[in-house]
Design a protein around this motif. Structure first.
Motif, PDB file in Angstrom:
ATOM      1  N   PHE A 180      89.541  -8.596  -9.355  1.00  0.00           N
ATOM      2  CA  PHE A 180      89.940  -7.416 -10.127  1.00  0.00           C
ATOM      3  C   PHE A 180      89.720  -6.165  -9.284  1.00  0.00           C
ATOM      4  O   PHE A 180      89.035  -6.203  -8.255  1.00  0.00           O
ATOM      5  N   ASP A 181      90.310  -5.043  -9.722  1.00  0.00           N
ATOM      6  CA  ASP A 181      90.142  -3.743  -9.088  1.00  0.00           C
ATOM      7  C   ASP A 181      89.632  -2.733 -10.105  1.00  0.00           C
ATOM      8  O   ASP A 181      89.936  -2.831 -11.297  1.00  0.00           O
ATOM      9  N   VAL A 182      88.869  -1.755  -9.623  1.00  0.00           N
ATOM     10  CA  VAL A 182      88.479  -0.604 -10.440  1.00  0.00           C
ATOM     11  C   VAL A 182      89.115   0.618  -9.804  1.00  0.00           C
ATOM     12  O   VAL A 182      88.698   1.045  -8.720  1.00  0.00           O
ATOM     13  N   PRO A 183      90.140   1.210 -10.434  1.00  0.00           N
ATOM     14  CA  PRO A 183      90.826   2.362  -9.843  1.00  0.00           C
ATOM     15  C   PRO A 183      89.960   3.625  -9.888  1.00  0.00           C
ATOM     16  O   PRO A 183      88.984   3.698 -10.648  1.00  0.00           O
ATOM     17  N   PRO A 184      90.319   4.638  -9.090  1.00  0.00           N
ATOM     18  CA  PRO A 184      89.585   5.908  -9.125  1.00  0.00           C
ATOM     19  C   PRO A 184      89.640   6.558 -10.511  1.00  0.00           C
ATOM     20  O   PRO A 184      90.681   6.540 -11.172  1.00  0.00           O
ATOM     21  N   ARG A 185      88.492   7.079 -10.956  1.00  0.00           N
ATOM     22  CA  ARG A 185      88.378   7.845 -12.203  1.00  0.00           C
ATOM     23  C   ARG A 185      88.768   7.056 -13.454  1.00  0.00           C
ATOM     24  O   ARG A 185      89.107   7.621 -14.472  1.00  0.00           O
ATOM     25  N   LYS A 186      88.735   5.728 -13.353  1.00  0.00           N
ATOM     26  CA  LYS A 186      89.073   4.881 -14.494  1.00  0.00           C
ATOM     27  C   LYS A 186      87.859   4.049 -14.918  1.00  0.00           C
ATOM     28  O   LYS A 186      86.904   3.874 -14.152  1.00  0.00           O
ATOM     29  N   THR A 187      87.928   3.526 -16.139  1.00  0.00           N
ATOM     30  CA  THR A 187      86.889   2.637 -16.648  1.00  0.00           C
ATOM     31  C   THR A 187      87.489   1.258 -16.878  1.00  0.00           C
ATOM     32  O   THR A 187      88.487   1.114 -17.599  1.00  0.00           O
ATOM     33  N   VAL A 188      86.886   0.273 -16.243  1.00  0.00           N
ATOM     34  CA  VAL A 188      87.271  -1.128 -16.439  1.00  0.00           C
ATOM     35  C   VAL A 188      86.126  -1.814 -17.159  1.00  0.00           C
ATOM     36  O   VAL A 188      84.975  -1.731 -16.732  1.00  0.00           O
ATOM     37  N   ALA A 189      86.424  -2.480 -18.252  1.00  0.00           N
ATOM     38  CA  ALA A 189      85.392  -3.182 -19.022  1.00  0.00           C
ATOM     39  C   ALA A 189      85.499  -4.676 -18.783  1.00  0.00           C
ATOM     40  O   ALA A 189      86.593  -5.243 -18.784  1.00  0.00           O
ATOM     41  N   ILE A 190      84.331  -5.308 -18.555  1.00  0.00           N
ATOM     42  CA  ILE A 190      84.246  -6.768 -18.543  1.00  0.00           C
ATOM     43  C   ILE A 190      83.593  -7.165 -19.856  1.00  0.00           C
ATOM     44  O   ILE A 190      82.461  -6.771 -20.145  1.00  0.00           O
ATOM     45  N   VAL A 191      84.328  -7.920 -20.660  1.00  0.00           N
ATOM     46  CA  VAL A 191      83.834  -8.256 -21.991  1.00  0.00           C
ATOM     47  C   VAL A 191      83.722  -9.771 -22.138  1.00  0.00           C
ATOM     48  O   VAL A 191      84.541 -10.524 -21.613  1.00  0.00           O
ATOM     49  N   GLY A 192      82.691 -10.193 -22.818  1.00  0.00           N
ATOM     50  CA  GLY A 192      82.445 -11.611 -23.057  1.00  0.00           C
ATOM     51  C   GLY A 192      81.069 -11.785 -23.658  1.00  0.00           C
ATOM     52  O   GLY A 192      80.262 -10.849 -23.677  1.00  0.00           O
ATOM     53  N   GLU A 193      80.793 -12.968 -24.138  1.00  0.00           N
ATOM     54  CA  GLU A 193      79.511 -13.203 -24.793  1.00  0.00           C
ATOM     55  C   GLU A 193      78.486 -13.727 -23.802  1.00  0.00           C
ATOM     56  O   GLU A 193      78.779 -13.943 -22.623  1.00  0.00           O
ATOM     57  N   SER A 194      77.263 -13.898 -24.277  1.00  0.00           N
ATOM     58  CA  SER A 194      76.180 -14.383 -23.421  1.00  0.00           C
ATOM     59  C   SER A 194      76.594 -15.690 -22.753  1.00  0.00           C
ATOM     60  O   SER A 194      77.099 -16.598 -23.421  1.00  0.00           O
ATOM     61  N   GLY A 195      76.385 -15.760 -21.451  1.00  0.00           N
ATOM     62  CA  GLY A 195      76.744 -16.963 -20.705  1.00  0.00           C
ATOM     63  C   GLY A 195      78.142 -16.948 -20.143  1.00  0.00           C
ATOM     64  O   GLY A 195      78.551 -17.899 -19.468  1.00  0.00           O
ATOM     65  N   SER A 196      78.899 -15.860 -20.381  1.00  0.00           N
ATOM     66  CA  SER A 196      80.281 -15.804 -19.881  1.00  0.00           C
ATOM     67  C   SER A 196      80.349 -15.467 -18.391  1.00  0.00           C
ATOM     68  O   SER A 196      81.370 -15.679 -17.753  1.00  0.00           O
ATOM     69  N   GLY A 197      79.256 -14.889 -17.840  1.00  0.00           N
ATOM     70  CA  GLY A 197      79.226 -14.563 -16.414  1.00  0.00           C
ATOM     71  C   GLY A 197      79.416 -13.097 -16.108  1.00  0.00           C
ATOM     72  O   GLY A 197      79.451 -12.697 -14.941  1.00  0.00           O
ATOM     73  N   LYS A 198      79.488 -12.246 -17.138  1.00  0.00           N
ATOM     74  CA  LYS A 198      79.781 -10.834 -16.884  1.00  0.00           C
ATOM     75  C   LYS A 198      78.626 -10.118 -16.185  1.00  0.00           C
ATOM     76  O   LYS A 198      78.845  -9.329 -15.259  1.00  0.00           O
ATOM     77  N   SER A 199      77.380 -10.361 -16.598  1.00  0.00           N
ATOM     78  CA  SER A 199      76.238  -9.705 -15.950  1.00  0.00           C
ATOM     79  C   SER A 199      76.015 -10.263 -14.551  1.00  0.00           C
ATOM     80  O   SER A 199      75.634  -9.521 -13.638  1.00  0.00           O
ATOM     81  N   VAL A 200      76.250 -11.554 -14.374  1.00  0.00           N
ATOM     82  CA  VAL A 200      76.136 -12.153 -13.033  1.00  0.00           C
ATOM     83  C   VAL A 200      77.148 -11.505 -12.091  1.00  0.00           C
ATOM     84  O   VAL A 200      76.863 -11.278 -10.907  1.00  0.00           O
ATOM     85  N   THR A 201      78.323 -11.168 -12.619  1.00  0.00           N
ATOM     86  CA  THR A 201      79.340 -10.480 -11.808  1.00  0.00           C
ATOM     87  C   THR A 201      78.811  -9.137 -11.306  1.00  0.00           C
ATOM     88  O   THR A 201      78.933  -8.810 -10.113  1.00  0.00           O
ATOM     89  N   SER A 202      78.201  -8.356 -12.196  1.00  0.00           N
ATOM     90  CA  SER A 202      77.692  -7.041 -11.791  1.00  0.00           C
ATOM     91  C   SER A 202      76.541  -7.176 -10.788  1.00  0.00           C
ATOM     92  O   SER A 202      76.450  -6.414  -9.830  1.00  0.00           O
ATOM     93  N   LEU A 203      75.660  -8.144 -11.013  1.00  0.00           N
ATOM     94  CA  LEU A 203      74.536  -8.350 -10.082  1.00  0.00           C
ATOM     95  C   LEU A 203      75.026  -8.866  -8.735  1.00  0.00           C
ATOM     96  O   LEU A 203      74.422  -8.574  -7.696  1.00  0.00           O
ATOM     97  N   SER A 204      76.115  -9.621  -8.738  1.00  0.00           N
ATOM     98  CA  SER A 204      76.707 -10.085  -7.478  1.00  0.00           C
ATOM     99  C   SER A 204      77.271  -8.915  -6.682  1.00  0.00           C
ATOM    100  O   SER A 204      77.108  -8.839  -5.456  1.00  0.00           O
TER     101      SER A 204
END
Length: 615
Positions: free
Chosen positions: A43-67
């Motif tokens: 995925f990409d995060v464009p300049p001055r934009k907000t991209v949300a990663i949504v999912g429930e516990s265990g979906s991998g979203k927090s692991v993505t941010s820590l990675s």
């Protein structure tokens, strides 16, 4: 979904993205085997934009941010793929180079600020440290910049709070401190990992408004991680839906909400309670549940009215007052008191749900604990199933508690980790001497089946269950004594959105089959609207408005009730640019001097049973 076909948010043609992630796969070592928990994510995060990663516990979203931040332990994790920040591949940087990138180019704020702030240092010093790591500043320059940042994140009286410690701030103000620290070096990208999940609805609204405002002022990009689709609708330009480590759907937020195709996306959206959806209905309403694999809607049954208010109430509370003494000085003398609950009255009938709502510190949890005498009230009358609770001695109080049980917010904290859950569920039945161990086992097995678990799970331990399953176990244990009243103290607040819907439906089913009365304590106005018969709004220890659910939600009279309702995120992408402009003042202190005499309060009746406190 085939790994090679994972969706990708397109790169903006006009400008290069601030963050570009390609084929990210993160694995953890388990029993000498590497198991991927995030697979082939791009995925990409464009300049001055907000991209949300949504999912429930265990979906991998927090692991993505820590990675992305490279904060995972090296020995037990392995990251593959490309993570490009402003033209620099973070995966190739040394540890020293990565430390310089953190805070300067990319910053992160976490869900619980109290675990991120050092409790023994003033907050001003901690923010100053984040500044001086990247810039050569004198002490006076650093102090001036910290005060400017505190002003920027709308902390009142910023200069005077420089030397205060984290425990002297409310949860919302601590999160503002974390945002100030993250913004100290003007990063290009802010990663916000569930920054509002643990906050009251009004504080959540303030933080969302703040992030929008700061993004407009500083032009930064935001990667926002959450499980709340209402929050996604209000803050995100683009959305990534994650399920079991994979991105199952991506695109502009409006497309995801209005034309989402994946069954899991539809399941998340269906489970979000929408404030105002109960207009015209007098009875509670079950949450729609969508199968996350097929997208099929599970069949719904209407809630039958079991409330018979011609009978005597099963719980009657009159003039309840609870205070906590404050001692200070060399001789630890009583110098003041926290007026947690001040002269409140209400009735609760069989088969009824009375919800008590308000922000943290309003006294709602103290009310729940006071009616069970887990906290000793200062004065008042509490009658449960004919028992005068305030007059009971310890043995009689113990017997009375068979009639009223509590379900707490964190089931893991209320379950013994060394005890099999079957033993934990049977324990109250055996302690009260209600039957043999065999009878206890049979009843526990029946109740586990009734709350949606299996009897053969009785030998497992608490850590072997998900959060939603542990809450079901806590409900089963509360039912072992056949209570008339259950006090649910923020019982669904910590659960993922679909699990929350399932547990709420379970509570409604049990209420109908067993004619239970619920004292439902919550700060989630949208959930309260869905499951309540009546609602009491608390502020600073007092009930400021009470009445039938429809009357309170469709015709709110007290300013605080309207404030709570206006702060609720609504899953409507058209509201993304909306800013509520909520007051950033902290909840006023309930501490009073020993000479304080509470004023006599009067209520005005708006309609039958709908009362509002006169100012």
């Amino acid at each position: 979904m085939n790994q090679t076909q994972s969706p990708t948010l397109p790169i903006q043609e006009a400008e290069s993205p601030i963050l570009s992630v390609r084929n990210l796969t993160t694995s953890f070592r388990s029993d000498d085997v590497w198991k991927p928990v995030v697979r082939n994510l791009s995925f990409d995060v464009p300049p001055r934009k907000t991209v949300a990663i949504v999912g429930e516990s265990g979906s991998g979203k927090s692991v993505t941010s820590l990675s992305i931040m490279r904060l995972l332990p090296k020995r037990s994790s392995y990251i593959e793929g490309q993570i490009n920040l402003g033209g620099q591949d973070l995966h190739t940087l040394s540890d020293d180079e990565m430390r310089r990138v953190r805070g300067r180019d990319v910053s992160m704020i976490f869900q619980e600020p109290m675990t991120s702030l050092n409790p023994i240092f003033p907050i001003g010093k901690q923010i100053a440290e984040a500044l001086t790591v990247h810039k050569p500043l004198s002490r006076s320059e650093a102090r001036a910049e910290v005060i400017r940042l505190l002003d920027k994140v709308r902390i009142p009286n910023a200069a005077s709070r420089f030397d205060e410690y984290p425990h002297q701030f409310s949860g919302g103000m601590r999160q503002r401190v974390m945002i100030a620290m993250a913004l100290a070096s003007k990063p290009k990208l802010l990663i916000a990992d569930e920054p509002t999940t643990a906050l009251d609805v009004t504080i959540q609204g303030q933080i969302l408004d703040l992030i929008k405002t700061l993004q407009d002022e500083d032009g930064m990009s935001v990667l926002f991680i959450t499980h709340d689709m209402g929050v996604v609708a209000e803050i995100a330009d683009e959305c990534i839906v994650m399920f079991r480590g994979e991105a199952v759907e991506m695109g502009p937020t409006e497309n995801i909400f209005l034309r989402g195709k994946h069954p899991y996306t539809r399941a998340l959206l269906s489970a979000v309670p929408k404030l105002g959806s109960m207009t015209g209905r007098s009875l509670p309403l079950r949450f729609p549940i969508v199968d996350v694999l097929t997208g099929d809607m599970q069949p719904q049954r209407d809630v039958i009215d079991t409330v018979a208010q011609t009978k005597s109430p099963v719980l009657s509370v009159k003039n309840l007052t609870a205070r906590f003494d404050i001692h200070s000085g060399i001789f630890s003398r009583k110098t003041a008191a926290v007026h947690a609950v001040e002269n409140i009255s209400f009735d609760l009938f069989e088969g009824e749900t009375l919800s008590i709502v308000g922000e943290s510190g309003c006294g709602k949890s103290t009310t729940g604990r006071s009616v069970t005498r887990l906290i000793e009230p200062v004065k008042g009358s509490i009658v449960i199933d004919g028992h005068d609770v305030m007059a009971l001695n310890r043995p009689a109080l113990r017997r009375m508690r068979r009639s009223i049980q509590m379900v707490f917010q964190d089931p893991f904290a209320s379950l013994n980790p060394r005890m099999a859950i079957g033993t934990a569920v049977m324990e109250p039945y055996l302690e009260h001497g209600l039957g043999s161990r065999r009878q206890a086992q049979e009843k526990a097995a029946d109740l586990l089946e009734k709350v949606g678990l299996k009897a053969d799970m009785m030998r497992r331990f608490a850590h072997e269950f998900s959060g939603g399953q542990r809450q079901r176990i806590a409900v089963a244990r509360a039912l072992m004594l056949d209570p008339k009243v259950i006090v649910a103290d923020e019982a669904v607040s910590a659960l993922d959105v679909s699990i929350k819907a399932q547990v709420c439906n379970l509570l409604l089913d049990l209420q109908q089959s067993l004619n239970l009365a619920y004292l439902f304590i919550s700060h989630d106005m949208a959930v309260v609207e869905r499951i309540s018969h009546r609602v009491a709004v608390m502020y600073l220890g007092e009930i400021v408005e009470v009445g039938p659910r429809a009357a309170v939600f469709e015709n709110p009279q007290h300013p605080y009730t309207r404030k709570l309702m206006s702060a609720v995120p609504i899953p409507d992408p058209s509201r993304r640019t909306l800013k509520r402009e909520l007051s950033v003042d902290e909840l006023r202190s309930p501490i009073r001097s020993l000479k304080y005499v509470p004023p006599v309060r009067e209520y005005r009746e708006i309609s039958t049973g709908h009362l509002v406190l006169l100012n």
